[in-house]
Design a protein around this motif. Sequence first.
Motif, mmCIF file in Angstrom:
data_model
loop_
_atom_site.group_PDB
_atom_site.id
_atom_site.type_symbol
_atom_site.label_atom_id
_atom_site.label_comp_id
_atom_site.label_asym_id
_atom_site.label_seq_id
_atom_site.Cartn_x
_atom_site.Cartn_y
_atom_site.Cartn_z
ATOM 1 N N ILE A 19 45.986 -51.992 -38.632
ATOM 2 C CA ILE A 19 45.075 -51.867 -37.435
ATOM 3 C C ILE A 19 44.313 -53.253 -37.319
ATOM 4 O O ILE A 19 44.608 -53.579 -36.240
ATOM 5 C CB ILE A 19 43.858 -50.983 -37.489
ATOM 6 C CG1 ILE A 19 44.402 -49.400 -37.442
ATOM 7 C CG2 ILE A 19 42.918 -51.290 -36.263
ATOM 8 C CD1 ILE A 19 43.632 -48.220 -37.342
ATOM 9 N N SER A 57 44.198 -45.463 -34.797
ATOM 10 C CA SER A 57 42.514 -45.447 -34.909
ATOM 11 C C SER A 57 41.991 -43.890 -35.151
ATOM 12 O O SER A 57 41.139 -43.710 -35.691
ATOM 13 C CB SER A 57 41.791 -45.994 -34.069
ATOM 14 O OG SER A 57 42.213 -47.388 -33.886
ATOM 15 N N ARG A 60 42.864 -42.965 -38.350
ATOM 16 C CA ARG A 60 41.835 -43.676 -39.330
ATOM 17 C C ARG A 60 40.713 -42.933 -39.326
ATOM 18 O O ARG A 60 39.981 -42.795 -40.469
ATOM 19 C CB ARG A 60 41.839 -45.179 -39.102
ATOM 20 C CG ARG A 60 40.924 -45.688 -40.195
ATOM 21 C CD ARG A 60 40.943 -47.290 -39.821
ATOM 22 N NE ARG A 60 39.786 -47.763 -40.683
ATOM 23 C CZ ARG A 60 39.701 -49.115 -40.866
ATOM 24 N NH1 ARG A 60 40.292 -49.982 -40.056
ATOM 25 N NH2 ARG A 60 38.867 -49.514 -41.920
ATOM 26 N N TYR A 92 34.851 -48.613 -34.966
ATOM 27 C CA TYR A 92 35.556 -47.350 -34.664
ATOM 28 C C TYR A 92 35.609 -46.969 -33.046
ATOM 29 O O TYR A 92 36.413 -46.608 -32.665
ATOM 30 C CB TYR A 92 35.120 -46.186 -35.449
ATOM 31 C CG TYR A 92 35.547 -46.225 -36.695
ATOM 32 C CD1 TYR A 92 36.707 -46.187 -37.285
ATOM 33 C CD2 TYR A 92 34.510 -46.192 -37.744
ATOM 34 C CE1 TYR A 92 37.227 -46.203 -38.630
ATOM 35 C CE2 TYR A 92 34.798 -46.141 -39.168
ATOM 36 C CZ TYR A 92 36.215 -46.121 -39.642
ATOM 37 O OH TYR A 92 36.574 -46.113 -40.977
ATOM 38 N N LEU A 95 37.779 -49.444 -31.334
ATOM 39 C CA LEU A 95 39.227 -49.351 -31.510
ATOM 40 C C LEU A 95 39.671 -47.885 -30.811
ATOM 41 O O LEU A 95 40.900 -47.740 -30.529
ATOM 42 C CB LEU A 95 39.481 -49.026 -32.971
ATOM 43 C CG LEU A 95 39.325 -50.262 -33.994
ATOM 44 C CD1 LEU A 95 39.228 -49.849 -35.229
ATOM 45 C CD2 LEU A 95 40.211 -51.002 -33.726
#
Length: 181
Positions: A19, A57, A60, A92, A95
């Motif tokens: 990422i 993301s 993740r 986060y 993203l």
Amino acid sequence: MALRGDRYNRGAIAFHWAIAALVLVNLFIGLFHETLLAGLRVMPLHKAIGATVLVLSIARLGWRLTHRPPALPEAVPGWERALANSLHWLFYALLLILPLTGWIFSSNPERPRPVSWFGLFDLPLLPVSSGAAGAAHEAHELLGLLMTALVVLHIAAALRHHFLLRDRVLVRMLPWADRHG
């Protein structure tokens, strides 16, 4: 010898660096597509990378919610722990929100710009108004600048930990670092 639990696991490391590389490329394209990259057809690549960042993301975030990260060293003050935790959650959010605002902007019904995933397939246009698309465009630009600032801050903090504080904060995320100290 450092404990094995002081490092991020391989999944977290893979997500982080994949990422990070995609975000750096997209920030570069986003910041310079009208200047250094003028005349090149880079926005389809920017959009495809953004869609990839969104999917990675989400994965993740799922990984992060099911895999506990290693604790920061005990010497890290409480305010710094709180700041690091807050900034990670802000990463986060960005993203997810940055690619979504780009997709909304591209779905403007007055001037639709399809999002092709590396020429393999197109993402569907989202059912948004031109007003929402315009707001998303503004948000996308502002959030891109915020992401740029956070990336610089994140790198500076990692380098501070490694070179000034000489702790293992950076090493915990390096895939090639000694896993045992």
